[in-house]
Design a protein around this motif. Structure first.
Motif, PDB file in Angstrom:
ATOM      1  N   ASN A  36      80.365 -19.324  -4.666  1.00 30.61           N
ATOM      2  CA  ASN A  36      81.756 -18.874  -4.601  1.00 30.61           C
ATOM      3  C   ASN A  36      82.741 -20.011  -4.389  1.00 30.61           C
ATOM      4  OD1 ASN A  36      82.076 -16.232  -5.316  1.00 30.61           O
ATOM      5  ND2 ASN A  36      81.827 -15.419  -3.261  1.00 30.61           N
ATOM      6  N   GLY A  37      82.483 -21.117  -5.066  1.00 31.48           N
ATOM      7  CA  GLY A  37      83.411 -22.243  -5.050  1.00 31.48           C
ATOM      8  C   GLY A  37      83.173 -23.239  -3.936  1.00 31.48           C
ATOM      9  N   ALA A  38      82.188 -22.978  -3.073  1.00 36.14           N
ATOM     10  CA  ALA A  38      81.906 -23.901  -1.972  1.00 36.14           C
ATOM     11  C   ALA A  38      81.390 -25.238  -2.495  1.00 36.14           C
ATOM     12  CB  ALA A  38      80.904 -23.286  -1.001  1.00 36.14           C
ATOM     13  N   LYS A  39      80.685 -25.197  -3.611  1.00 33.40           N
ATOM     14  CA  LYS A  39      80.188 -26.419  -4.236  1.00 33.40           C
ATOM     15  C   LYS A  39      80.910 -26.618  -5.556  1.00 33.40           C
ATOM     16  CE  LYS A  39      75.984 -28.746  -5.792  1.00 33.40           C
ATOM     17  NZ  LYS A  39      74.511 -28.698  -5.869  1.00 33.40           N
ATOM     18  N   LYS A  40      81.427 -27.818  -5.764  1.00 36.67           N
ATOM     19  CA  LYS A  40      82.192 -28.098  -6.984  1.00 36.67           C
ATOM     20  C   LYS A  40      81.649 -29.345  -7.661  1.00 36.67           C
ATOM     21  CE  LYS A  40      86.630 -26.105  -5.490  1.00 36.67           C
ATOM     22  NZ  LYS A  40      86.213 -25.562  -4.182  1.00 36.67           N
ATOM     23  N   GLY A  41      81.775 -29.367  -8.979  1.00 38.28           N
ATOM     24  CA  GLY A  41      81.333 -30.525  -9.736  1.00 38.28           C
ATOM     25  C   GLY A  41      81.742 -30.390 -11.186  1.00 38.28           C
ATOM     26  N   CYS A 124      85.338 -10.031  -5.872  1.00 37.63           N
ATOM     27  CA  CYS A 124      86.399 -10.412  -4.934  1.00 37.63           C
ATOM     28  C   CYS A 124      85.955 -11.664  -4.198  1.00 37.63           C
ATOM     29  CB  CYS A 124      86.673  -9.271  -3.949  1.00 37.63           C
ATOM     30  SG  CYS A 124      87.934  -9.662  -2.718  1.00 37.63           S
ATOM     31  N   ASP A 125      86.461 -12.820  -4.618  1.00 36.58           N
ATOM     32  CA  ASP A 125      86.060 -14.089  -4.010  1.00 36.58           C
ATOM     33  C   ASP A 125      86.321 -14.127  -2.515  1.00 36.58           C
ATOM     34  OD1 ASP A 125      85.123 -15.076  -6.378  1.00 36.58           O
ATOM     35  OD2 ASP A 125      86.876 -16.317  -6.816  1.00 36.58           O
ATOM     36  N   ALA A 126      87.431 -13.526  -2.093  1.00 33.52           N
ATOM     37  CA  ALA A 126      87.800 -13.561  -0.670  1.00 33.52           C
ATOM     38  C   ALA A 126      86.757 -12.884   0.205  1.00 33.52           C
ATOM     39  CB  ALA A 126      89.161 -12.900  -0.470  1.00 33.52           C
ATOM     40  N   LEU A 127      86.027 -11.935  -0.373  1.00 32.77           N
ATOM     41  CA  LEU A 127      84.984 -11.210   0.374  1.00 32.77           C
ATOM     42  C   LEU A 127      83.585 -11.688  -0.003  1.00 32.77           C
ATOM     43  CD1 LEU A 127      86.448  -7.578   0.116  1.00 32.77           C
ATOM     44  CD2 LEU A 127      86.615  -9.161   2.053  1.00 32.77           C
ATOM     45  N   ASP A 128      83.495 -12.773  -0.795  1.00 34.36           N
ATOM     46  CA  ASP A 128      82.205 -13.304  -1.255  1.00 34.36           C
ATOM     47  C   ASP A 128      81.431 -12.305  -2.116  1.00 34.36           C
ATOM     48  OD1 ASP A 128      82.506 -15.814  -0.138  1.00 34.36           O
ATOM     49  OD2 ASP A 128      81.644 -15.210   1.786  1.00 34.36           O
TER      50      ASP A 128
END
Length: 237
Positions: A36-41, A124-128
Motif C-alpha cells: 500500500n505504498g510503504a515501499k517505493k521504487g 481504500c488505501d487509507a484503511l489498507d
C-alpha cells in the motif's frame, strides 16, 4: 484524439481527459509500490510491458465474452479506454496459496486448491484495503447483489482464460487482482490492468517468480522477470 488535463494519478498510471467525454487516456508509469505504498521504487520498462500486456489480454477477453474498458492502444505506454466509475472492490482470484493468503491463514505457499477461491477487499488505501465479504459490500453499498453476481461470473471467466493461456507459455497463474468499472449507462466492464503487477506468475517447472513479488521481496531480477513473461506472451499470441 486530443489529450487534455490530468484527471487522476495513481501508483502505476496517470489518467487524462480527452475531447470525447466518454473516453480517457491511460499512461502507464515505471513507478513501483508495494504494501500500500510503504515501499517505493522503479522498474525500468514496466509501464511499456504492463500497457501492452493488458491491452492484448483485454482484446482477447472481449472475444471470450468479458466486456472491458479497452478501446485502442495509442503508443507503448498510452491507451484509450472507456471512462468508468471504478467499483471500490478489489477482486482477488486464487488458484494456489501464496502471499497474504498464506500469511493470513498460516499455510505454506504452493498449495494447489481444488477450486479457485474468490475474495474481495475494500478499495481504500487509507484503511489498507481491508478484506470484506458480500454482506459487507452490500451493507456499505459498494455494489448491488446483481453487480456482485456479474463480477464473480466475469472474474472466474477471466481466471479460466488466463490459466489456460499462461499454461501454454510454461507459466502457472497463482493468483491475480481485478477491478471493475461502471460505464455511464451502469454496465459493468473489466477495468484497470492485467500484468505482472497484478498477477502472481511462476515458471511452471522451476516455480521461479516472474512477477512483482521479485520487487516486494527484494529478490532482484525484476526487470528480467517482467521481460520474460512479456516474451512468452508475445510468442504465444
Amino acid at each position: 484524439m486530443q489529450k487534455l488535463e490530468l484527471l487522476y494519478e495513481g501508483k502505476a498510471k496517470k489518467v487524462y481527459a480527452t475531447d470525447d467525454p466518454a473516453l480517457v487516456i491511460v499512461d502507464y508509469k515505471d513507478d513501483a509500490t508495494a504494501f500500500n505504498g510503504a515501499k517505493k521504487g522503479t522498474i525500468a520498462g514496466k509501464g511499456v510491458i504492463n500497457n501492452q500486456m493488458t491491452n492484448r489480454f483485454m482484446a482477447k477477453l472481449e472475444t471470450a465474452g468479458v466486456p472491458t474498458h479497452f478501446v485502442r492502444e495509442l503508443s507503448e505506454r498510452e491507451t484509450v479506454v472507456k471512462k468508468v466509475s471504478i467499483v471500490p472492490l478489489e477482486v482477488i482470484i486464487r488458484n494456489i496459496s501464496a502471499g497474504s493468503f498464506a500469511k493470513r491463514y498460516g499455510v505454506e505457499e504452493g498449495i494447489v486448491f481444488d477450486e479457485p477461491t474468490i475474495e474481495f477487499s475494500y478499495k481504500c488505501d487509507a484503511l489498507d484495503d481491508p478484506l470484506l465479504n458480500t454482506s459487507h459490500a452490500l451493507a456499505l453499498k459498494l455494489a448491488t447483489p446483481e453487480e456482485i453476481a456479474v463480477i464473480e461470473k466475469y472474474a472466474f471467466a477471466v481466471n479460466d482464460f488466463l490459466k489456460s493461456f499462461w499454461s501454454s507459455c510454461g507459466v502457472t497463474l497463482v493468483d491475480f487482482k481485478l477491478e471493475f468499472g461502471r460505464l455511464a449507462d451502469g454496465r459493468l466492464v473489466l477495468a484497470d490492468e492485467i500484468s505482472p503487477d497484478t498477477c502472481r506468475l511462476w515458471d511452471s517447472k522451476t516455480h521461479e517468480k516472474l512477477d512483482k513479488d521479485r520487487f516486494r521481496r527484494d529478490l532482484g531480477g525484476v526487470e528480467g522477470a517482467y521481460a520474460e513473461v512479456m516474451r512468452r506472451m508475445m510468442e504465444a499470441l
